[in-house]
Motif scaffolding. Structure first.
Motif, PDB file in Angstrom:
ATOM      1  N   ILE A 197     110.773 105.881 -23.807  1.00 34.58           N
ATOM      2  CA  ILE A 197     109.592 105.564 -23.009  1.00 34.58           C
ATOM      3  C   ILE A 197     109.938 104.566 -21.909  1.00 34.58           C
ATOM      4  N   ALA A 198     110.723 103.535 -22.257  1.00 28.36           N
ATOM      5  CA  ALA A 198     111.118 102.534 -21.260  1.00 28.36           C
ATOM      6  C   ALA A 198     111.893 103.178 -20.124  1.00 28.36           C
ATOM      7  N   LEU A 199     112.775 104.117 -20.437  1.00 27.41           N
ATOM      8  CA  LEU A 199     113.561 104.782 -19.398  1.00 27.41           C
ATOM      9  C   LEU A 199     112.684 105.664 -18.519  1.00 27.41           C
ATOM     10  N   LEU A 200     111.710 106.364 -19.119  1.00 26.55           N
ATOM     11  CA  LEU A 200     110.813 107.197 -18.314  1.00 26.55           C
ATOM     12  C   LEU A 200     110.009 106.370 -17.331  1.00 26.55           C
ATOM     13  N   ARG A 201     109.748 105.101 -17.663  1.00 24.58           N
ATOM     14  CA  ARG A 201     108.961 104.236 -16.790  1.00 24.58           C
ATOM     15  C   ARG A 201     109.818 103.593 -15.703  1.00 24.58           C
ATOM     16  N   LEU A 231     107.194 115.755 -22.040  1.00 23.32           N
ATOM     17  CA  LEU A 231     106.985 115.104 -20.748  1.00 23.32           C
ATOM     18  C   LEU A 231     108.308 114.916 -20.008  1.00 23.32           C
ATOM     19  N   ALA A 232     109.359 114.536 -20.727  1.00 25.93           N
ATOM     20  CA  ALA A 232     110.667 114.368 -20.090  1.00 25.93           C
ATOM     21  C   ALA A 232     111.144 115.679 -19.480  1.00 25.93           C
ATOM     22  N   ARG A 283     104.633 122.993 -22.806  1.00 30.70           N
ATOM     23  CA  ARG A 283     103.277 123.170 -23.329  1.00 30.70           C
ATOM     24  C   ARG A 283     103.298 123.372 -24.843  1.00 30.70           C
ATOM     25  N   ASP A 284     104.197 124.239 -25.320  1.00 33.41           N
ATOM     26  CA  ASP A 284     104.246 124.532 -26.748  1.00 33.41           C
ATOM     27  C   ASP A 284     104.635 123.290 -27.553  1.00 33.41           C
ATOM     28  N   ARG A 285     105.556 122.517 -27.019  1.00 38.03           N
ATOM     29  CA  ARG A 285     105.962 121.297 -27.736  1.00 38.03           C
ATOM     30  C   ARG A 285     104.828 120.280 -27.750  1.00 38.03           C
ATOM     31  N   ALA A 286     104.115 120.164 -26.632  1.00 32.31           N
ATOM     32  CA  ALA A 286     102.988 119.222 -26.586  1.00 32.31           C
ATOM     33  C   ALA A 286     101.861 119.670 -27.519  1.00 32.31           C
ATOM     34  N   LEU A 287     101.630 120.984 -27.619  1.00 28.06           N
ATOM     35  CA  LEU A 287     100.655 121.493 -28.577  1.00 28.06           C
ATOM     36  C   LEU A 287     101.056 121.150 -30.005  1.00 28.06           C
ATOM     37  N   HIS A 288     102.344 121.286 -30.297  1.00 28.47           N
ATOM     38  CA  HIS A 288     102.856 120.929 -31.628  1.00 28.47           C
ATOM     39  C   HIS A 288     102.642 119.432 -31.882  1.00 28.47           C
ATOM     40  N   ALA A 289     102.814 118.621 -30.849  1.00 27.40           N
ATOM     41  CA  ALA A 289     102.627 117.168 -30.989  1.00 27.40           C
ATOM     42  C   ALA A 289     101.187 116.842 -31.378  1.00 27.40           C
ATOM     43  N   ARG A 309      97.036 113.356 -23.908  1.00 25.87           N
ATOM     44  CA  ARG A 309      97.234 113.135 -22.468  1.00 25.87           C
ATOM     45  C   ARG A 309      98.435 113.934 -21.960  1.00 25.87           C
ATOM     46  N   ILE A 310      99.536 113.896 -22.697  1.00 29.57           N
ATOM     47  CA  ILE A 310     100.740 114.609 -22.253  1.00 29.57           C
ATOM     48  C   ILE A 310     100.517 116.115 -22.295  1.00 29.57           C
ATOM     49  N   LEU A 311      99.787 116.604 -23.311  1.00 35.19           N
ATOM     50  CA  LEU A 311      99.451 118.033 -23.327  1.00 35.19           C
ATOM     51  C   LEU A 311      98.629 118.396 -22.103  1.00 35.19           C
ATOM     52  N   ALA A 312      97.666 117.569 -21.744  1.00 32.82           N
ATOM     53  CA  ALA A 312      96.846 117.838 -20.559  1.00 32.82           C
ATOM     54  C   ALA A 312      97.710 117.911 -19.303  1.00 32.82           C
ATOM     55  N   VAL A 313      98.699 117.026 -19.206  1.00 32.76           N
ATOM     56  CA  VAL A 313      99.577 117.024 -18.033  1.00 32.76           C
ATOM     57  C   VAL A 313     100.407 118.312 -17.985  1.00 32.76           C
TER      58      VAL A 313
END
Length: 515
Positions: free
Chosen positions: A272-276, A309-310, A329-335, A347-351
């Motif tokens: 998360i820190a690296l993505l920011r 997201l990455a 999308r499929d991974r975010a749905l699984h999340a 939020r990430i699924l929506a994105v």
């Protein structure tokens, strides 16, 4: 109103200073002196006048003023002393010719409404840890993030966003209360940690900003693998101390645990820190951390969401191959299936749905709404929901959400400038949109294209063409059609307005810039 000073932006009302798009920690007296100089441009200010303005009814030495002037110059990058001039034997003068035009800030009514809705606001500062303990720093930085996230479940409490709270902590102890007050924080929570044989001892206290009175304090002893229980109980105790009887009402839905395995959690935090952050290869490095987190804890919904997201970021959002968009999308749905009450997963699924195309907008809207319902004071969710409203053509509603996000996170990441610029562009407020896009610290060709369109639509053709040249140097093959398609707007007239601005600016598809 905010004022541009060279490459810095001074927001007197909010009490913040940004340079090249990044927040600059400023001591209270330094800020007061800079604000007084800016309010009196082009006039020699005597030392006595400055003493009276910044240190009223207080006897201080000239060394204090000299040091404060030195701090002002350091904060605004005025090493050449071309902005704050020393006038020998007379005083100092702020060089007005270097200041840019005022930058409009969110409407007062919107900001006031957001502030009323967000009371009381608390800032959770990073815990002080033993620097010799290499694991303690990332572990307790993560604990602060999770406490911040958990507190947001209590819908009558607003929490200063983590990015802003950590920047606030850069101030010395005597400056924290004053700075917290300017950022709108009514309370500050801070803690210190000591290592024990098989875990930690943490002392946490909550202080009222205005009075400096301690509201609550407690010491916790726990093993390392009990870090999640520690986070949850600290959030509950802070909420209980702030608002009577809030615990029973808000804990109807318990906050989710971030991961079952502490080692996996370390990798999530690092990712998360690296993505920011910004830099070559940081997104790819972040992805590797999320993969390692899932190797250690395959059931972590948060790790699945951030890995999606990455992949979306690395693929450049809507420009990613369809297979990448489908997998994200499929991974975010699984999340969300693994962690149905974790707002960040929704939020990430929506994105991911947003960047798959307009056919997915209805589904994206539902998950943005779900994320806000779960965590109504999460600044990133507010900002991205606002951006989505803008794409839907609801410019005013989107801008109001973005302004609320900025208020909750005044030291926000740079992408807020892009999203707010899009809203202002849709609303036809071209100069303000250009000012927002200008704050992006690293501009790619797509950013320069939007700046060019804003300047052209605002009537400044020379600046528009200069932006076209900058963009063309970065990507000579980028076409008007590519740029308009990247706008993702549901209303055709919004895309046509952008096209018109690009054509006026001289961004033609031959790669040449007009005369």
């Amino acid at each position: 109103m905010a004022l541009r000073i060279g490459n810095s932006v001074l927001d007197i009302e909010r009490g913040t200073l940004r340079r090249d798009g990044e927040i600059v920690p400023v001591r209270p007296k330094t800020f007061e002196l800079l604000a007084f100089l800016v309010r009196n441009p082009g006039r020699v200010l005597s030392k006595d006048e400055l003493f009276e303005a910044v240190w009223p009814n207080t006897i201080v030495s000239e060394d204090s003023l000299t040091q404060c002037i030195r701090d002002v110059r350091r904060c605004i990058g005025d090493e050449t002393q071309s902005l704050v001039l020393t006038v020998p034997r007379r005083g100092y003068m702020f060089q007005a010719a270097e200041a840019g035009p005022p930058i409009s800030q969110p409407p007062a009514a919107v900001a006031a409404e957001a502030r009323r809705a967000a009371e009381p606001m608390v800032a959770i500062l990073p815990f002080r840890v033993d620097p010799a303990d290499a694991k303690a720093k990332p572990l307790f930085d993560g604990a602060v993030e999770e406490i911040t996230n958990a507190l947001s479940y209590f819908k009558t409490i607003a929490v200063l966003a983590r990015h802003s709270a950590f920047a606030l902590a850069e101030h010395s102890a005597q400056d924290i209360s004053a700075t917290a007050g300017r950022l709108g924080a009514d309370y500050v929570a801070e803690g210190s940690v000591e290592s024990a044989e098989d875990g930690y001892s943490a002392h946490v206290k909550l202080t009222e900003t205005a009075s400096g009175c301690r509201v609550w304090a407690q010491t916790f002893a726990f093993r390392t693998n009990e870090i999640f229980a520690f986070q949850k109980i600290v959030a509950q105790r802070i909420a209980t101390a702030l608002v009577a009887n809030i615990e029973s009402a808000a804990m109807r839905r318990a906050p989710p645990a971030p991961a079952a395995n502490v080692e996996a959690y370390f990798h999530i935090l690092r990712g998360i820190a690296l993505l920011r952050s910004y830099g070559e290869g940081v997104n790819e490095e972040a992805r590797q951390h999320f993969v390692k987190a899932l190797e250690r804890d395959p059931g972590s919904g948060l790790a699945h969401a951030y890995l999606a997201l990455a992949d979306l970021i690395i693929g450049r959002y809507s420009a990613a191959p369809r297979a990448v968009l489908d997998e994200a999308r499929d991974r975010a749905l699984h999340a969300t299936a693994l962690s149905p009450d974790e707002a960040r997963c929704h939020r990430i699924l929506a994105v991911t749905l947003l960047y798959r195309g307009r056919d997915e907008y209805d589904a994206a809207e539902k998950h943005f709404a779900r994320a806000l319902d779960l965590n109504p004071y999460d600044a990133d969710t507010l900002a991205q929901t606002g951006f989505f409203q803008v794409l839907q053509g609801n410019g005013e509603a989107g801008l109001a959400l973005l302004d609320q996000a900025v208020q909750l996170n005044p030291m926000h990441p740079a992408w807020y400038y892009f999203d707010r610029g899009e809203a202002l562009l849709v609303l036809g407020r071209y100069r303000e949109a250009a000012a927002s896009f200008s704050c992006l610290p690293r501009k790619n060709a797509w950013h320069w294209a939007r700046l060019a369109a804003c300047h052209a639509l605002g009537g400044d053709i020379d600046r528009a063409r200069a932006c076209v040249r900058e963009g063309r140097q970065l990507d000579s093959a980028l076409t008007v059609e590519d740029i308009v398609a990247d706008f993702h707007l549901r209303r055709p007239e919004d895309g046509e307005r952008l096209r018109s601005g690009l054509e006026r600016a001289g961004w033609d598809d031959t790669g040449m810039v007009g005369p």
